[in-house]
Scaffold this active site. Structure first.
Site, PDB file in Angstrom:
ATOM      1  N   ILE A 168      -9.018   3.798   5.798  1.00 45.09           N
ATOM      2  CA  ILE A 168      -8.875   5.096   5.138  1.00 45.09           C
ATOM      3  C   ILE A 168     -10.066   5.299   4.210  1.00 45.09           C
ATOM      4  CG2 ILE A 168      -7.394   6.476   3.597  1.00 45.09           C
ATOM      5  CD1 ILE A 168      -6.071   5.838   6.324  1.00 45.09           C
ATOM      6  N   ALA A 223      -1.437 -11.965   5.839  1.00 42.69           N
ATOM      7  CA  ALA A 223      -0.154 -12.645   5.627  1.00 42.69           C
ATOM      8  C   ALA A 223       0.735 -11.830   4.689  1.00 42.69           C
ATOM      9  CB  ALA A 223      -0.392 -14.042   5.059  1.00 42.69           C
ATOM     10  N   ALA A 224       0.137 -11.291   3.627  1.00 39.84           N
ATOM     11  CA  ALA A 224       0.921 -10.490   2.672  1.00 39.84           C
ATOM     12  C   ALA A 224       1.451  -9.226   3.325  1.00 39.84           C
ATOM     13  CB  ALA A 224       0.063 -10.135   1.463  1.00 39.84           C
ATOM     14  N   LYS A 225       0.594  -8.556   4.082  1.00 36.70           N
ATOM     15  CA  LYS A 225       1.005  -7.281   4.693  1.00 36.70           C
ATOM     16  C   LYS A 225       2.011  -7.504   5.827  1.00 36.70           C
ATOM     17  CE  LYS A 225      -1.391  -4.270   2.249  1.00 36.70           C
ATOM     18  NZ  LYS A 225      -0.695  -3.437   1.246  1.00 36.70           N
ATOM     19  N   ARG A 262      -5.273   5.752  -8.343  1.00 40.64           N
ATOM     20  CA  ARG A 262      -6.404   6.176  -7.493  1.00 40.64           C
ATOM     21  C   ARG A 262      -6.058   5.978  -6.024  1.00 40.64           C
ATOM     22  NH1 ARG A 262     -11.216   1.598  -7.759  1.00 40.64           N
ATOM     23  NH2 ARG A 262     -10.329   0.369  -6.062  1.00 40.64           N
ATOM     24  N   TYR A 303      -4.591 -11.400   2.982  1.00 43.85           N
ATOM     25  CA  TYR A 303      -4.155  -9.994   3.052  1.00 43.85           C
ATOM     26  C   TYR A 303      -3.249  -9.762   4.264  1.00 43.85           C
ATOM     27  CZ  TYR A 303      -4.827  -4.855   3.085  1.00 43.85           C
ATOM     28  OH  TYR A 303      -4.651  -3.486   3.086  1.00 43.85           O
ATOM     29  N   ASN A 337       1.749  -4.493 -14.482  1.00 41.93           N
ATOM     30  CA  ASN A 337       1.270  -5.395 -13.442  1.00 41.93           C
ATOM     31  C   ASN A 337       2.479  -5.756 -12.583  1.00 41.93           C
ATOM     32  OD1 ASN A 337       0.284  -7.405 -11.839  1.00 41.93           O
ATOM     33  ND2 ASN A 337      -0.081  -8.867 -13.501  1.00 41.93           N
ATOM     34  N   GLY A 344       0.433   1.592  -7.957  1.00 43.70           N
ATOM     35  CA  GLY A 344      -0.978   1.784  -7.602  1.00 43.70           C
ATOM     36  C   GLY A 344      -1.319   3.258  -7.541  1.00 43.70           C
ATOM     37  N   ALA A 345      -0.739   4.031  -8.480  1.00 46.69           N
ATOM     38  CA  ALA A 345      -0.817   5.497  -8.399  1.00 46.69           C
ATOM     39  C   ALA A 345      -2.077   6.063  -9.040  1.00 46.69           C
ATOM     40  CB  ALA A 345       0.424   6.110  -9.069  1.00 46.69           C
ATOM     41  N   SER A 368      -0.499  -2.535   6.449  1.00 46.77           N
ATOM     42  CA  SER A 368      -1.837  -2.318   7.010  1.00 46.77           C
ATOM     43  C   SER A 368      -1.837  -2.762   8.461  1.00 46.77           C
ATOM     44  CB  SER A 368      -2.863  -3.155   6.235  1.00 46.77           C
ATOM     45  OG  SER A 368      -4.080  -3.258   6.968  1.00 46.77           O
TER      46      SER A 368
HETATM   47  N1  LIG Z   1      -8.007   1.989   2.018  1.00 46.17           N
HETATM   48  C1  LIG Z   1      -7.719   1.497   3.206  1.00 46.17           C
HETATM   49  O1  LIG Z   1      -8.518   1.579   4.146  1.00 46.17           O
HETATM   50  C2  LIG Z   1      -6.358   0.870   3.453  1.00 46.17           C
HETATM   51  C3  LIG Z   1      -6.011   0.530   4.766  1.00 46.17           C
HETATM   52  C4  LIG Z   1      -4.771  -0.056   5.017  1.00 46.17           C
HETATM   53  C5  LIG Z   1      -3.894  -0.285   3.952  1.00 46.17           C
HETATM   54  N2  LIG Z   1      -4.269   0.057   2.690  1.00 46.17           N
HETATM   55  C6  LIG Z   1      -3.309  -0.217   1.615  1.00 46.17           C
HETATM   56  O2  LIG Z   1      -3.020   0.981   0.923  1.00 46.17           O
HETATM   57  C7  LIG Z   1      -2.742   0.686  -0.438  1.00 46.17           C
HETATM   58  C8  LIG Z   1      -3.645   1.515  -1.341  1.00 46.17           C
HETATM   59  O3  LIG Z   1      -4.991   1.257  -0.995  1.00 46.17           O
HETATM   60  P1  LIG Z   1      -6.225   2.020  -1.669  1.00 46.17           P
HETATM   61  O4  LIG Z   1      -7.358   1.930  -0.726  1.00 46.17           O
HETATM   62  O5  LIG Z   1      -5.781   3.353  -2.161  1.00 46.17           O
HETATM   63  O6  LIG Z   1      -6.529   1.014  -2.883  1.00 46.17           O
HETATM   64  P2  LIG Z   1      -7.241   1.261  -4.295  1.00 46.17           P
HETATM   65  O7  LIG Z   1      -7.878  -0.025  -4.668  1.00 46.17           O
HETATM   66  O8  LIG Z   1      -8.097   2.494  -4.262  1.00 46.17           O
HETATM   67  O9  LIG Z   1      -5.999   1.555  -5.278  1.00 46.17           O
HETATM   68  C9  LIG Z   1      -5.051   0.562  -5.541  1.00 46.17           C
HETATM   69  C10 LIG Z   1      -4.417   0.845  -6.893  1.00 46.17           C
HETATM   70  O10 LIG Z   1      -3.472  -0.222  -7.140  1.00 46.17           O
HETATM   71  C11 LIG Z   1      -3.613  -0.642  -8.485  1.00 46.17           C
HETATM   72  N3  LIG Z   1      -3.185  -2.026  -8.624  1.00 46.17           N
HETATM   73  C12 LIG Z   1      -3.836  -3.138  -8.193  1.00 46.17           C
HETATM   74  N4  LIG Z   1      -3.170  -4.234  -8.561  1.00 46.17           N
HETATM   75  C13 LIG Z   1      -2.066  -3.822  -9.233  1.00 46.17           C
HETATM   76  C14 LIG Z   1      -1.007  -4.504  -9.869  1.00 46.17           C
HETATM   77  N5  LIG Z   1      -0.952  -5.847  -9.906  1.00 46.17           N
HETATM   78  N6  LIG Z   1      -0.023  -3.766 -10.459  1.00 46.17           N
HETATM   79  C15 LIG Z   1      -0.084  -2.416 -10.453  1.00 46.17           C
HETATM   80  N7  LIG Z   1      -1.096  -1.716  -9.879  1.00 46.17           N
HETATM   81  C16 LIG Z   1      -2.074  -2.412  -9.277  1.00 46.17           C
HETATM   82  C17 LIG Z   1      -5.105  -0.464  -8.787  1.00 46.17           C
HETATM   83  O11 LIG Z   1      -5.360  -0.393 -10.197  1.00 46.17           O
HETATM   84  C18 LIG Z   1      -5.427   0.841  -8.054  1.00 46.17           C
HETATM   85  O12 LIG Z   1      -5.217   1.970  -8.879  1.00 46.17           O
HETATM   86  C19 LIG Z   1      -2.948  -0.818  -0.611  1.00 46.17           C
HETATM   87  O13 LIG Z   1      -1.704  -1.477  -0.503  1.00 46.17           O
HETATM   88  C20 LIG Z   1      -3.843  -1.159   0.563  1.00 46.17           C
HETATM   89  O14 LIG Z   1      -3.696  -2.513   0.939  1.00 46.17           O
HETATM   90  C21 LIG Z   1      -5.475   0.635   2.404  1.00 46.17           C
END
Ligand SMILES: NC(=O)c1ccc[n+]([C@@H]2O[C@H](COP(=O)([O-])OP(=O)(O)OC[C@H]3O[C@@H](n4cnc5c(N)ncnc54)[C@H](O)[C@@H]3O)[C@@H](O)[C@H]2O)c1
Length: 243
Positions: A184, A153-155, A21, A151, A59, A18-19, A138
């Site tokens: 965030i 359950a997964a986390k 963005r 979500y 993926n 998920g790098a 999370s």
């Molecule tokens: N943003 C928040 O407030 C928050 C809070 C708690 C936890 N998180 C967790 O932090 C992590 C990042 O969150 P974010 O807000 O930066 O999310 P985001 O949606 O901005 O970025 C997630 C990235 O993961 C990629 N992705 C999605 N499905 C994928 C797959 N099947 N295979 C490979 N890449 C995939 C997307 O293309 C995207 O680039 C997530 O696990 C999220 O659950 C975020």
């Protein structure tokens, strides 16, 4: 160990899912700036990963594709010293309206995907004599959240995976920890209704929502030798949102 030395990741290979963005991109930038050979993994890599050692379109919910990518990276001398399992998705809805696909997709990416990545990384880390894994969970996986049964359950599952992974990896010098962010400031949070953002803000003790850098700093620490005796832990980065 001097602080500068501890955060020098020169030559270290860091796989980040998920790098492309958000939090993952900030983590990639942070490791890259400290000399790491970053392997940026994303289902939609775009152009943001081009400057790293490798951009991988993958993926993570596809176990065969993950296995193939792991083998290719290993044969290209890009076996991981660090794995950051960051990729995640949400498909929110109260459980009585949640479609089966909304449940399975969220479990597939947030939990199964992290397992598939660890299954590739751990044997490579074992062969190399150790490594560090950081899973992004999370606070909603810890406390539960209305509209997020899938979500949460997964986390929560990711926390179990982290702890069992720490027990299995410990004897091989592999540490496994989790970072648990509160809300965030990412593209996702910016799109949320103001009432939801304001409620999260009101919960914080520090009076602000987190920045992606706040999460990346904790990831850097847990991946660094300064955390050499820390494993199986969940560190919240939430400004006191959940306590
Ligand atoms: N943003 C928040 O407030 C928050 C809070 C708690 C936890 N998180 C967790 O932090 C992590 C990042 O969150 P974010 O807000 O930066 O999310 P985001 O949606 O901005 O970025 C997630 C990235 O993961 C990629 N992705 C999605 N499905 C994928 C797959 N099947 N295979 C490979 N890449 C995939 C997307 O293309 C995207 O680039 C997530 O696990 C999220 O659950 C975020």
């Amino acid at each position: 160990m001097a602080e500068r030395e501890a955060f020098d990741f020169s030559g270290r290979v860091v796989w980040i899912t998920g790098a492309a963005r958000g939090i993952g991109l900030t983590c990639a930038e942070a490791f890259h700036a400290r000399g790491a050979r970053v392997v940026g993994i994303d289902v939609k890599p775009g152009t943001s990963l081009a400057k790293y050692a490798r951009a991988v379109e993958l993926n993570i919910a596809d176990p065969k594709a993950v296995a193939a990518a792991g083998a290719e990276l290993a044969s290209d001398n890009l076996a991981p010293d660090v794995l950051v399992n960051n990729a995640g998705i949400t498909r929110d809805g109260v459980m009585w309206k949640l479609q089966t696909e909304d449940w399975t997709q969220v479990l597939d990416v947030n939990l199964n995907g992290a397992f598939y990545m660890m299954r590739e990384a751990v044997p490579l880390m074992r062969s190399a004599g150790g490594g560090a894994i950081v899973n992004i969970t999370s606070i909603n996986g810890e406390r539960g959240k209305f509209g997020q049964t899938n979500y949460s359950a997964a986390k929560a599952g990711l926390i179990g995976l982290t702890k069992s992974g720490a027990r299995e990896g410990g004897r091989f010098g592999i540490r496994v920890n989790a970072v648990s962010p509160g809300m965030i400031e990412t593209e996702l949070a910016a799109d949320l209704p103001a009432t939801i953002r304001d409620a999260a803000l009101a919960e914080t003790a520090l009076g602000r929502l987190g920045a992606t850098e706040d999460v990346a700093n904790a990831v850097l620490f847990l991946a660094s030798p300064l955390a050499a005796h820390i494993t199986g832990q969940v560190i919240r980065v939430d400004g006191g949102q959940y306590m």
